[in-house]
Scaffold this active site. Structure first.
Site: not given
Ligand code: CO8
Length: 260
Positions: A111, A114, A134, A66
């Site tokens: 992300g 993911e 993270e 992200a």
């Protein structure tokens, strides 16, 4: 629709989507996520398209996570209040019933990992790197990573990866069950498109049902999963494509799928 952060191409019945922010290692900001939702929505709605491939532009990254610069200033009220990223997760795991492949061509972190794990399977280049780092940012995976990674590689490896934030090379990822196959970087896109074309040549209702059945193994217990599979089998037994597939085998000819 024209996109700014992704590129979309159709290769016969295969939709190829590239995340296109190579200077930011294809970091997933809100615009990327919105555009991906739009592009995959169109793919799902287009009867000529049967399988999709998602990859990253450039040679370095599928998506390095992200967008940290976007998230850095976001207050709790926005994350929680706006349910940041939840549309993406539900869109990709529920609304997209056609098969799609993640072709991971470099970093798939946070992300990015993911999103790759939301695909039906991952093909990785020999230059890929996977990880959920993270913890180093003071957070944890927020788009299902702690759950999907654990389902894919088991508790011991998932726990080690999320607690240390270390990255996995593609060979380890394949051994651990995260990745279907590793291919040389130069061949990844062709291999992914060819694999997607093979899937696209299958009867579409059967492709959807096969995907649904394997996904049920992640969500249901064994007994319920087997019952779900049997129901899907019964449904497919009423399709024209089932009649055609079996008849073509008996008549020693290629089948011609109607999608019904
Ligand atoms: N976000 C924003 N920008 C990024 C990101 C990112 N995730 N990753 C890389 N970039 C940018 C860098 O800032 C840099 O930009 P600039 O040139 O303007 O300085 C450019 O991409 C190139 O990156 P580097 O110079 O760092 O390249 P290196 O080859 O030296 O390093 C790495 C590559 C190791 C991949 C490094 O960039 C890195 O560690 N990136 C961050 C990886 C990471 O921590 N990812 C997880 C992010 S958190 C997350 O994904 C949580 C998701 C769930 C949220 C759910 C909310 C509810």
């Amino acid at each position: 629709m024209t996109f700014e952060t992704i590129q979309v191409e159709q290769h016969d019945a295969v939709t190829l989507v590239r995340i296109n922010r190579p200077k930011a290692l294809n970091a997933l900001n809100s615009q990327v996520l919105e555009e991906l939702i739009e592009a995959f929505g169109s793919f799902e709605a287009d009867d000529t398209q049967r399988c999709a491939v998602l990859t990253g532009a450039g040679e370095k990254a599928f998506a390095a996570g992200a967008d940290i610069k976007e998230m850095a200033e976001k207050p709790l009220a926005e994350f929680y209040g706006e349910n940041f990223f939840s549309r993406w997760t539900s869109h990709f795991t529920r609304a997209i019933r056609k098969p799609w492949i993640a072709a991971v061509n470099g970093f798939a972190l946070g992300g990015g990992c993911e999103v790759a794990m939301m695909a039906d399977f991952i093909l990785a280049s020999d230059t890929a790197k996977f990880g959920q780092p993270e913890i180093k940012l003071g957070v944890l995976p927020g788009m299902g990573g702690s759950q999907r990674l654990t389902h894919a590689v088991g508790k011991a490896k998932a726990m080690e990866l999320v607690l240390t934030g270390r990255l996995m090379d593609p060979e380890e990822a394949e051994r651990a069950g995260l990745v279907a196959r590793v291919v040389p970087a130069a061949d990844l896109l062709n291999d992914a498109l060819k694999t997607a074309a093979t899937i696209a040549s299958m009867p579409p209702l059967a492709a959807m049902a096969n995907k649904e059945a394997v996904n049920a193994a992640f969500e249901l217990g064994l007994d319920m999963g087997i019952q779900h599979e049997r129901r899907l089998f019964n449904v497919l037994s009423g399709t024209e494509d089932k009649r055609e597939g079996m008849q073509a085998f008996i008549e020693k000819r290629d089948p011609s799928w109607s999608g019904r």
